[in-house]
Design an enzyme around this catalytic site. Structure first.
Site, mmCIF file in Angstrom:
data_model
loop_
_atom_site.group_PDB
_atom_site.id
_atom_site.type_symbol
_atom_site.label_atom_id
_atom_site.label_comp_id
_atom_site.label_asym_id
_atom_site.label_seq_id
_atom_site.Cartn_x
_atom_site.Cartn_y
_atom_site.Cartn_z
ATOM 1 C CB THR A 124 -13.026 5.431 4.899
ATOM 2 O OG1 THR A 124 -11.802 4.679 4.831
ATOM 3 C CG2 THR A 124 -12.707 6.924 4.994
ATOM 4 C CE1 TYR A 161 -3.865 2.330 0.783
ATOM 5 C CE2 TYR A 161 -2.346 3.318 2.358
ATOM 6 C CZ TYR A 161 -3.521 3.366 1.641
ATOM 7 O OH TYR A 161 -4.359 4.449 1.763
ATOM 8 C CE LYS A 168 -3.320 5.249 -1.493
ATOM 9 N NZ LYS A 168 -4.366 5.810 -2.396
ATOM 10 C CB VAL A 217 -9.873 8.882 6.930
ATOM 11 C CG1 VAL A 217 -11.196 9.620 6.783
ATOM 12 C CG2 VAL A 217 -8.703 9.789 6.579
#
Length: 257
Positions: A188, A153, A157, A186
């Site tokens: 989410t 990941y 990014k 966050v």
């Protein structure tokens, strides 16, 4: 300069990819609130339509799978008149490098990096031909700071940051600005695994200067800024919205004396 118009989007159309939920939905709502005609795009047509309905009559929705290269190219032609493109779609498989399968590697890289490349490649030249605009992607604090289980990941990014910077260099002379936003943690659907683990959740909350996670709505202001005339000289930049996470090294409070 009429500063009262810096954040106004009247007469301008914007495309938000990933508008069906999370940060993408909040970004779409915020842009709509500032007068933009928002095209809400998502792989899930029902949730995209829900977001458009929340905005009102100025918004429309469309099904778009960013993994479909030809669909992205077609969308770039259909929505070539947009003044801003926002894309938020991402995925993560939290595993140590030694435990990753190649299928998992491909899944993360394809959505987070390959799809971002496809969007830049498709929309950049079209927006340039139509006089310019703003492209906004979503990186992460993981582009610069990592932990065990975040390798793939984080690599995607970091790769997105460099893609955006290169696109900014290539498209800048044609009036296209390209920037990324780097959130911290966050609340989410992408972070549900962590949120549901109280120890993990609390450890992440303690890492930020504000002592908490962010809400998706707290990223919307950054999107509006980068899409607006207020950021007319901002390109090739990373706007970090992480509650101070990357500014702090450790959480020990030394004595006052």
């Amino acid at each position: 300069m009429d500063y009262s118009q810096l954040f106004q989007f009247s007469g301008r159309r914007v495309l938000v990819i990933g508008a069906g939920s999370g940060i993408g939905r909040e970004a779409a709502l915020a842009l709509g609130a500032h007068g933009a005609a928002v095209v809400c795009a998502d792989r899930d047509g029902a949730t995209a339509a829900e977001t458009a309905a929340m905005i009102g009559s100025t918004a429309t929705s469309v099904v778009l799978d960013v993994l479909d290269h030809e669909a992205v190219r077609a969308a770039a032609v259909e929505y070539g008149d947009i003044s801003a493109l926002v894309f938020t779609a991402a995925t993560n498989v939290r595993k140590r490098i030694a435990d990753y399968t190649m299928d998992e590697f491909d899944r993360v890289v394809n959505l987070n990096l390959r799809a971002s490349f496809t969007l830049l490649q498709a929309f950049g030249p079209v927006m340039a031909a139509n006089g310019g605009g703003s492209i906004i992607g979503f990186a992460s604090i993981r582009a610069v700071t990592v932990e065990a289980g975040q390798g793939v990941y984080a690599a995607t990014k970091a790769g997105l940051v460099q893609l955006a910077r290169t696109a900014a260099a290539e498209l800048g002379p044609m009036g296209v600005r390209v920037n990324v936003i780097a959130p911290g943690v966050v609340e989410t659907p992408l972070t549900a695994q962590i949120k549901n683990n109280p120890e993990w959740y609390d450890a992440y909350a303690a890492k930020s200067a504000l002592g908490r996670w962010s809400k998706p709505a707290e990223l919307a202001g950054a999107v509006v800024y980068l899409a607006s005339e207020a950021s007319s000289f901002v390109t090739g930049s990373v706007l970090t919205v992480d509650g101070g996470w990357t500014a702090i090294d450790g959480r020990f409070d030394p004595p006052n004396s």
